[in-house]
Each structure stands twice: as structure tokens, then as C-alpha cells.
Design a protein around this motif. Sequence first.
Motif, PDB file in Angstrom:
ATOM      1  N   GLY A 153     119.798 104.855 133.880  1.00  0.00           N
ATOM      2  CA  GLY A 153     118.533 104.134 133.965  1.00  0.00           C
ATOM      3  C   GLY A 153     118.623 102.674 133.584  1.00  0.00           C
ATOM      4  O   GLY A 153     117.600 102.022 133.354  1.00  0.00           O
ATOM      5  N   ALA A 154     119.852 102.113 133.545  1.00  0.00           N
ATOM      6  CA  ALA A 154     120.016 100.722 133.108  1.00  0.00           C
ATOM      7  C   ALA A 154     119.603  99.712 134.165  1.00  0.00           C
ATOM      8  O   ALA A 154     119.467  98.524 133.863  1.00  0.00           O
ATOM      9  CB  ALA A 154     121.477 100.478 132.702  1.00  0.00           C
ATOM     10  N   GLY A 155     119.411 100.120 135.415  1.00  0.00           N
ATOM     11  CA  GLY A 155     119.041  99.193 136.474  1.00  0.00           C
ATOM     12  C   GLY A 155     119.690  99.578 137.784  1.00  0.00           C
ATOM     13  O   GLY A 155     120.110 100.730 137.975  1.00  0.00           O
ATOM     14  N   VAL A 156     119.801  98.606 138.693  1.00  0.00           N
ATOM     15  CA  VAL A 156     120.476  98.820 139.969  1.00  0.00           C
ATOM     16  C   VAL A 156     121.772  98.006 139.948  1.00  0.00           C
ATOM     17  O   VAL A 156     121.980  97.155 139.090  1.00  0.00           O
ATOM     18  CB  VAL A 156     119.587  98.391 141.155  1.00  0.00           C
ATOM     19  CG1 VAL A 156     118.294  99.193 141.184  1.00  0.00           C
ATOM     20  CG2 VAL A 156     119.290  96.892 141.117  1.00  0.00           C
ATOM     21  N   SER A 157     122.640  98.273 140.945  1.00  0.00           N
ATOM     22  CA  SER A 157     123.898  97.537 140.968  1.00  0.00           C
ATOM     23  C   SER A 157     124.426  97.442 142.392  1.00  0.00           C
ATOM     24  O   SER A 157     124.165  98.317 143.230  1.00  0.00           O
ATOM     25  CB  SER A 157     124.938  98.224 140.079  1.00  0.00           C
ATOM     26  OG  SER A 157     126.116  97.434 139.977  1.00  0.00           O
ATOM     27  N   LEU A 158     125.156  96.369 142.654  1.00  0.00           N
ATOM     28  CA  LEU A 158     125.854  96.200 143.920  1.00  0.00           C
ATOM     29  C   LEU A 158     127.327  96.539 143.699  1.00  0.00           C
ATOM     30  O   LEU A 158     128.003  95.896 142.897  1.00  0.00           O
ATOM     31  CB  LEU A 158     125.724  94.754 144.420  1.00  0.00           C
ATOM     32  CG  LEU A 158     124.439  94.409 145.154  1.00  0.00           C
ATOM     33  CD1 LEU A 158     124.300  92.896 145.299  1.00  0.00           C
ATOM     34  CD2 LEU A 158     124.405  95.074 146.532  1.00  0.00           C
ATOM     35  N   ILE A 159     127.815  97.550 144.410  1.00  0.00           N
ATOM     36  CA  ILE A 159     129.182  98.012 144.193  1.00  0.00           C
ATOM     37  C   ILE A 159     129.883  98.257 145.527  1.00  0.00           C
ATOM     38  O   ILE A 159     129.273  98.249 146.601  1.00  0.00           O
ATOM     39  CB  ILE A 159     129.221  99.294 143.345  1.00  0.00           C
ATOM     40  CG1 ILE A 159     128.514 100.437 144.090  1.00  0.00           C
ATOM     41  CG2 ILE A 159     128.583  99.070 141.980  1.00  0.00           C
ATOM     42  CD1 ILE A 159     128.753 101.781 143.467  1.00  0.00           C
TER      43      ILE A 159
END
Length: 312
Positions: A235-241
Motif C-alpha cells: 500500500g505504499a503507492g504505485v510504481s513504474l517498473i
Amino acid sequence: MINLRQVEAFRAVMVQKTITRAAQTLFVSQPAVSRLIADLERRVGFSLFKRHKGRLIPTPEALALYEEVERAFVGLDKITDSAREIREFRTGRLFLSCMPALALSLLPQLVNEFSSRHPGITVSLQAHSSQRVLEWVATQQCDAGLIGMSIEDPAVSLVPLVNKPLRLVMPPSHRLAAKTEIHVHDLEGEPFVSLGQVQDVRPIIDKVFQDAQVRRHMRIETQLSSVACELVLSGAGVSLIDPATAKSYDHRGLVSRPFLPEIPFQYSAVLPAFRPVSRLVEEFLGEVQRRLESLLAPEAITFANRQPKKRH
């Protein structure tokens, strides 16, 4: 000087007992065998055979010479067997260094299946940052590496495998999960888990947001895509991976979506620039590329048709 053909003829006569059968095993005429034996006798300076009632009887000198010949041929047989095992991938070792994004997603199953097909091959797989992988290949501490960065190093050759855009990952309950694609403007003020500064793609990501004048809530940085996914799950956020890692987290419940504008990410193999590529490495990298293509469905490009690009 004694030549190999003379020794082969001598050995054939000793084994077969007659000139006729020796000629048959060597696929030559009887006179040719007799001539080779006579030439060998002249070279060694003693008689090898005596005729008795139409039979060839080896001399004591011939028996002593035959023992040495057999030892030599046993060595040749071992060399032949070793060459066959190498040709058929029944012996050897494959040293690989790989970026964590692939070492933790695509490679475990692939390496297991590759090892099962070639049980005589020992595979050593080391997971390192792309920069460290590059260093290991450049210093020839491994046979090949897999990275996700652009390089400029004359000590290595680059083989592009698959190019596919980064994916945005989020929990399935996220407000953007219902969208089929995510635009940079959708992330205004969004809590964001970012790849670390040493990642080759990080400056590109930052520039996309700067150009769009979109502010992210930069909560956490991490060097590994897999850790970014775990943080997103928490639940820390979104990410681009990278897309392979995003795909590997499908079964964990993460949602990944195309991100616009696209940020390309290239998976590449790196090889020592001044060492020929072994058949074993070529087969393995070909399999890596096929698996990546199948996983990410880019345009089909076979490894065999791609020549390594040497960086100058």
C-alpha cells in the motif's frame, strides 16, 4: 618421422590379425596396408611381423610397440569422447550474471529446464545490478550477462533481446485500476515508489514527469523492481517498473497497466567483446529471448539473427 596413418595400419593388423581384415577396417586396399607396415618398419628400424604358414606373427618388438600405441589410442579415445560430450552439451559449466528483475522472475524456471535438458552442464547464476553485471562480463568473470541499461564499454558486446515499455503497477483496489492505460497526468499528487538514482531508467522517468509538470508524492526509493512491487502490495503507492517483473507479480494480485507517454526498457545480453560466443551460451541466450518474447509479446526477433554490437 612416423605418421599417424602408419600407426593406424600397424594397430589394425595387430587387432585384426590379418592384412585383409585390417584393410577392410581402414577402408583401404591390402597393398596399401602392406606398404604402410613396410614404411613403419623402415622408420623404427626393426621387423614388426614374421610370416609362418601364411599367418602374421608379431615380433617381440611389435608387442612392446603395440602397448605404447594402445596407450596413445586410449588417450585419443578420451579426447574423442570429451569432444562428443562438449558437442552434445553433456559436460561443461555456464557462468551467468543477471539483473535481479530477471533473476527473480523469468530465469528460475528457465535455468531449471535448461539444466534438465543438459544434465552434464553446471549452471552458475549470480544476481547483481546491471552495472555490476557489466563489470563481471568486461573482466570475463562470467560467460554472459543480462542487463536492463544502455552501455558504452569497449570491453563488452551488446546483444539487444527485447524492448518493451515500463508498466505502472498498483493494487487492484486502486482508483486507477479500472483504466486500460494510465497517463502521466493521472498521477498528479499520487504516492509513488521510485526506482533508485543508480537505475539507468530513473532519469528518463523523472524527465517524463518534469516535462508534463506533474508532481509525484515521492515516498520511497528502492534499487530493485521486485522490492518496488512488494512495497506497492503493502500500500505504499504505485510504481513504474520493467515489464517482466510486472508480469511476474500478476499472480500476487498486482495490477499493471500501460503508461503514457511510453518509457522504453530494453533487456540485453552482454558478452565479452574479445572472446567468441560458445554454442552453450548462444543456445541459452536464444532461449532467454524466446521466453521474453513469449512473456511480453514484442515483435519476434531470433537471437541467431542478431549480431552483437560492439561499443566503441
